[in-house]
Motif scaffolding. Structure first.
Motif, PDB file in Angstrom:
ATOM      1  N   GLU A   1       0.829  -1.205   0.000  1.00 46.58           N
ATOM      2  CA  GLU A   1       0.000   0.000   0.000  1.00 46.58           C
ATOM      3  C   GLU A   1       0.865   1.258   0.000  1.00 46.58           C
ATOM      4  OE1 GLU A   1      -2.435  -0.518   3.418  1.00 46.58           O
ATOM      5  OE2 GLU A   1      -3.589  -2.159   2.538  1.00 46.58           O
ATOM      6  N   ASP A   2       1.945   1.247   0.771  1.00 43.70           N
ATOM      7  CA  ASP A   2       2.833   2.413   0.829  1.00 43.70           C
ATOM      8  C   ASP A   2       3.421   2.745  -0.541  1.00 43.70           C
ATOM      9  OD1 ASP A   2       2.419   2.742   3.511  1.00 43.70           O
ATOM     10  OD2 ASP A   2       4.405   2.087   4.157  1.00 43.70           O
ATOM     11  N   VAL A   3       3.851   1.711  -1.258  1.00 48.25           N
ATOM     12  CA  VAL A   3       4.442   1.958  -2.576  1.00 48.25           C
ATOM     13  C   VAL A   3       3.368   2.368  -3.568  1.00 48.25           C
ATOM     14  CG1 VAL A   3       5.831   0.970  -4.440  1.00 48.25           C
ATOM     15  CG2 VAL A   3       6.324   0.361  -2.064  1.00 48.25           C
ATOM     16  N   ARG A   4       2.211   1.744  -3.490  1.00 42.47           N
ATOM     17  CA  ARG A   4       1.091   2.135  -4.360  1.00 42.47           C
ATOM     18  C   ARG A   4       0.729   3.609  -4.173  1.00 42.47           C
ATOM     19  NH1 ARG A   4      -4.621   0.120  -2.423  1.00 42.47           N
ATOM     20  NH2 ARG A   4      -3.986   1.594  -0.800  1.00 42.47           N
ATOM     21  N   ASP A   5       0.693   4.061  -2.901  1.00 47.96           N
ATOM     22  CA  ASP A   5       0.232   5.405  -2.574  1.00 47.96           C
ATOM     23  C   ASP A   5       1.348   6.446  -2.567  1.00 47.96           C
ATOM     24  OD1 ASP A   5      -2.296   4.311  -2.246  1.00 47.96           O
ATOM     25  OD2 ASP A   5      -2.056   4.034  -0.091  1.00 47.96           O
ATOM     26  N   ALA A   6       2.563   6.043  -2.994  1.00 49.52           N
ATOM     27  CA  ALA A   6       3.715   6.953  -3.046  1.00 49.52           C
ATOM     28  C   ALA A   6       4.155   7.427  -1.670  1.00 49.52           C
ATOM     29  CB  ALA A   6       3.436   8.145  -3.959  1.00 49.52           C
ATOM     30  N   VAL A   7       3.756   6.704  -0.625  1.00 53.22           N
ATOM     31  CA  VAL A   7       4.321   6.973   0.699  1.00 53.22           C
ATOM     32  C   VAL A   7       5.798   6.607   0.685  1.00 53.22           C
ATOM     33  CG1 VAL A   7       4.248   6.270   3.134  1.00 53.22           C
ATOM     34  CG2 VAL A   7       2.118   6.657   1.866  1.00 53.22           C
ATOM     35  N   SER A   8       6.121   5.530  -0.021  1.00 50.96           N
ATOM     36  CA  SER A   8       7.506   5.120  -0.239  1.00 50.96           C
ATOM     37  C   SER A   8       7.711   4.851  -1.730  1.00 50.96           C
ATOM     38  CB  SER A   8       7.853   3.866   0.561  1.00 50.96           C
ATOM     39  OG  SER A   8       7.932   4.149   1.939  1.00 50.96           O
ATOM     40  N   GLU A   9       8.940   5.063  -2.171  1.00 48.14           N
ATOM     41  CA  GLU A   9       9.245   4.843  -3.578  1.00 48.14           C
ATOM     42  C   GLU A   9       9.614   3.386  -3.841  1.00 48.14           C
ATOM     43  OE1 GLU A   9      12.016   6.783  -7.130  1.00 48.14           O
ATOM     44  OE2 GLU A   9      12.071   7.614  -5.108  1.00 48.14           O
ATOM     45  N   VAL A  10      10.229   2.745  -2.843  1.00 51.23           N
ATOM     46  CA  VAL A  10      10.710   1.366  -2.983  1.00 51.23           C
ATOM     47  C   VAL A  10      10.227   0.555  -1.786  1.00 51.23           C
ATOM     48  CG1 VAL A  10      12.760  -0.115  -3.081  1.00 51.23           C
ATOM     49  CG2 VAL A  10      12.766   2.100  -4.232  1.00 51.23           C
ATOM     50  N   GLY A  11       9.914  -0.724  -2.027  1.00 56.46           N
ATOM     51  CA  GLY A  11       9.535  -1.623  -0.944  1.00 56.46           C
ATOM     52  C   GLY A  11      10.217  -2.972  -1.106  1.00 56.46           C
ATOM     53  N   PHE A  12      10.156  -3.802  -0.050  1.00 55.34           N
ATOM     54  CA  PHE A  12      10.697  -5.166  -0.083  1.00 55.34           C
ATOM     55  C   PHE A  12       9.619  -6.143   0.380  1.00 55.34           C
ATOM     56  CE2 PHE A  12      14.592  -2.723   0.508  1.00 55.34           C
ATOM     57  CZ  PHE A  12      15.516  -3.388  -0.277  1.00 55.34           C
ATOM     58  N   ILE A  13       9.386  -7.195  -0.407  1.00 58.08           N
ATOM     59  CA  ILE A  13       8.545  -8.311   0.005  1.00 58.08           C
ATOM     60  C   ILE A  13       9.164  -9.591  -0.562  1.00 58.08           C
ATOM     61  CG2 ILE A  13       6.389  -7.005   0.162  1.00 58.08           C
ATOM     62  CD1 ILE A  13       5.637  -8.136  -2.578  1.00 58.08           C
TER      63      ILE A  13
END
Length: 310
Positions: A132-144
């Motif tokens: 959700e953070d990456v989708r909403d541009a809260v963060s630019e990069v994520g790890f899963i």
């Protein structure tokens, strides 16, 4: 409707009562209730069902809550970028499942770029919140991570959120234990050997499915579970209990005192990767961060470093 009303709905849903939500918001309970009632009347729906036992969110309320989470997150991101920043600093933000190497790479990036006009933020959070953070541009990069068990569900989320999965490493499950744990000196550990001991896990968001857990193997649901939301607490729990944590086996910072990592005797491959938006181009700082993480992991015998996808 205004942003503050949406924040009120989110807070009430989080704490489950108007009384506690009002206390957290430092406002009168009557004012909070009145504001949400105004929102309900404006939209012609009932958001919460009220009773002497407490409140429950309605079907319409749950749908509104999803929109509220997205709208407030995007508004917060605008504030971070344009109001909270000083000297016109830009914000670089990363959201991640609880990976030691991700935060260590982030620290190295900050050290390398400390003279630049940037603000930095690293968020360790639940699987669904990373996406959700990456989708909403809260963060630019994520790890899963993906494997055969969770892959179908995770890929559905990624497709719905317009996110790309860029593989980073392939790993076999490892067990994190205290150096004093009865299994600590074994060369490999089976799932049967772990059964008598409590499993320690990272807390996920409410109503998360098993496919959104961070455990890279399916753990017996009948064993005792201990959960925490941050790595510091999990490491403390590992140090003082006979509990165990299942993960990638990677410890790259100085947090591994008194913790040992033992491979699991299972034939299962898991892939950790970066996620980022398909529609927003990656910034130069994001690309540099991804390079630093890859450099950090090079040569580790416990993993297979994958090729970068352009």
């Amino acid at each position: 409707m205004n942003l503050q009303q949406l924040r009120y709905v989110i807070t009430v849903a989080k704490y489950g009562t108007f009384r506690e939500a009002a206390r957290q918001l430092y406002m009168a309970q009557s004012s909070l209730s009145s504001s949400i009632k105004d929102l309900e009347e404006e939209y012609g729906i009932q958001i919460f069902e009220r009773s002497k036992k407490g409140i429950e969110i309605t079907k319409e309320g749950a749908m509104l809550l999803e929109f509220a989470d997205q709208i407030v997150a995007q508004a917060d991101q605008l504030d971070y970028r344009y109001l909270s920043a000083t000297e016109n600093r830009r914000l670089f933000s990363v959201s991640s499942q609880h990976y030691d190497f991700a935060s260590e790479g982030f620290a190295r990036l900050v050290s390398e770029k400390k003279e630049e006009s940037l603000n930095f933020r690293f968020l360790e959070t639940s699987t669904s919140k990373v996406m959700e953070d990456v989708r909403d541009a809260v963060s630019e990069v994520g790890f899963i991570y993906l494997n055969d068990f969770n892959g179908k569900v995770i890929k559905q989320y990624l497709e719905a959120f317009d996110l790309k999965f860029d593989p980073l490493i392939v790993f076999q499950p490892h067990v994190f234990l205290s150096e004093f744990h009865p299994l600590a000196k074994k060369e490999r550990i089976t799932q049967e050997e772990l059964h008598p001991y409590p499993v320690i896990s990272f807390d996920q968001s409410k109503n998360s499915t098993l496919q959104l857990m961070e455990e890279s193997i399916q753990v017996d649901q009948n064993v005792q579970r201990i959960s925490a939301s941050d790595r510091a607490t999990v490491l403390n729990l590992l140090s003082v209990t006979n509990g165990y944590l299942v993960g990638s086996g990677l410890l790259k910072s100085n947090t591994q005192d008194h913790i040992v990592v033992v491979p699991m005797d299972v034939d299962q491959k898991n892939t950790i990767g970066f996620i980022y938006s398909k529609v927003r181009p990656l910034s130069a700082i994001s690309k540099r961060y991804m390079e630093i993480v890859r450099e950090l992991l090079e040569g580790d015998q416990r993993i297979e470093l994958t090729d970068h996808i352009d």
